[in-house]
Design a protein around this motif. Structure first.
Motif, short mmCIF file in Angstrom:
data_model
loop_
_atom_site.label_atom_id
_atom_site.label_comp_id
_atom_site.label_asym_id
_atom_site.label_seq_id
_atom_site.Cartn_x
_atom_site.Cartn_y
_atom_site.Cartn_z
N VAL A 48 48.98 52.42 -31.82
CA VAL A 48 48.81 52.38 -30.30
C VAL A 48 49.36 51.38 -29.54
O VAL A 48 49.94 50.50 -30.33
N ALA A 49 50.04 51.68 -28.47
CA ALA A 49 50.78 50.61 -27.87
C ALA A 49 50.09 50.42 -26.24
O ALA A 49 49.84 51.64 -25.78
N PRO A 50 50.41 49.31 -25.57
CA PRO A 50 49.75 49.23 -24.04
C PRO A 50 50.79 50.23 -23.05
O PRO A 50 50.34 50.80 -21.99
N ASP A 51 51.96 50.43 -23.44
CA ASP A 51 52.74 51.60 -22.47
C ASP A 51 52.51 52.83 -22.98
O ASP A 51 53.17 53.80 -22.36
N GLY A 52 51.74 53.41 -24.06
CA GLY A 52 51.57 54.42 -24.23
C GLY A 52 52.64 55.13 -25.20
O GLY A 52 52.53 56.46 -25.46
N ILE A 53 53.52 54.23 -25.63
CA ILE A 53 54.63 54.98 -26.61
C ILE A 53 54.51 53.81 -27.71
O ILE A 53 55.42 53.08 -27.76
N PRO A 54 53.74 54.55 -28.52
CA PRO A 54 53.72 53.60 -29.98
C PRO A 54 54.92 53.46 -30.72
O PRO A 54 55.67 54.55 -30.77
N LYS A 55 55.19 52.55 -31.49
CA LYS A 55 56.43 52.49 -32.41
C LYS A 55 55.74 51.91 -33.76
O LYS A 55 54.65 51.93 -33.94
N GLU A 56 56.64 52.01 -34.83
CA GLU A 56 56.26 51.68 -36.16
C GLU A 56 55.62 50.51 -36.41
O GLU A 56 54.77 50.39 -37.21
N ASN A 57 56.16 49.39 -35.61
CA ASN A 57 55.30 48.19 -35.61
C ASN A 57 54.39 47.98 -34.74
O ASN A 57 53.79 46.57 -34.32
N SER A 58 53.97 48.98 -34.01
CA SER A 58 52.75 49.07 -33.08
C SER A 58 51.26 48.50 -33.88
O SER A 58 51.21 48.97 -34.86
N GLU A 59 50.47 48.09 -33.25
CA GLU A 59 49.17 48.01 -33.86
C GLU A 59 48.62 49.35 -34.23
O GLU A 59 48.78 50.27 -33.54
N CYS A 60 47.84 48.99 -35.11
CA CYS A 60 47.19 50.52 -35.66
C CYS A 60 45.64 50.50 -35.43
O CYS A 60 44.87 49.44 -35.36
N MET A 61 45.23 51.61 -35.09
CA MET A 61 43.48 51.66 -35.01
C MET A 61 43.26 52.76 -36.12
O MET A 61 44.16 53.61 -36.30
N TYR A 62 42.05 52.61 -36.64
CA TYR A 62 41.50 53.36 -37.76
C TYR A 62 40.41 54.24 -37.41
O TYR A 62 39.42 53.68 -36.62
N ASN A 63 40.38 55.54 -37.88
CA ASN A 63 39.34 56.52 -37.51
C ASN A 63 38.38 56.23 -38.80
O ASN A 63 38.47 56.74 -40.10
N LEU A 64 37.27 55.71 -38.35
CA LEU A 64 36.26 55.26 -39.18
C LEU A 64 35.48 56.25 -39.99
O LEU A 64 35.38 56.26 -41.11
N GLU A 65 35.31 57.41 -39.44
CA GLU A 65 34.92 58.55 -40.02
C GLU A 65 35.71 59.30 -40.94
O GLU A 65 35.27 59.31 -42.13
N SER A 66 36.96 59.30 -40.73
CA SER A 66 37.94 59.79 -41.90
C SER A 66 38.05 59.03 -42.96
O SER A 66 38.13 59.33 -44.20
N ILE A 67 38.06 57.69 -42.62
CA ILE A 67 38.27 56.60 -43.77
C ILE A 67 36.98 56.89 -44.83
O ILE A 67 36.83 56.50 -46.15
#
Length: 81
Positions: A48-67
């Motif tokens: 995820v990225a503040p500008d809406g254009i994530p890159k490889e080094n952007s922060e990650c968010m995790y799907n708790l249900e899937s994990i």
């Protein structure tokens, strides 16, 4: 006497790594390795990225249900004693 307030927070569907560690007990190294070896972008994690254009080094968010499903699936593959 001042009244003490207690809040109970329900984790969101997508959580930061610090919340994921707190609610699952997974360590940072385990999360990083699972992300590179087992998890799929868009299913277990998202960049995820503040500008809406994530890159490889952007922060990650995790799907708790899937994990949690991924963790549960390992019950069938435990080492034999």
């Amino acid at each position: 006497m001042e009244e003490e307030l207690i809040f109970k927070l329900q984790p969101n569907k997508w959580v930061t790594e610090s919340v994921l560690r707190a609610v699952t007990g997974l360590r940072s190294g385990t999360i990083q390795r699972a992300r590179s070896d087992s998890w799929l972008a868009g299913r277990e994690y998202l960049h995820v990225a503040p500008d809406g254009i994530p890159k490889e080094n952007s922060e990650c968010m995790y799907n708790l249900e899937s994990i949690n499903k991924w963790i549960e699936s390992q019950a069938q593959r435990q080492p034999k004693k």
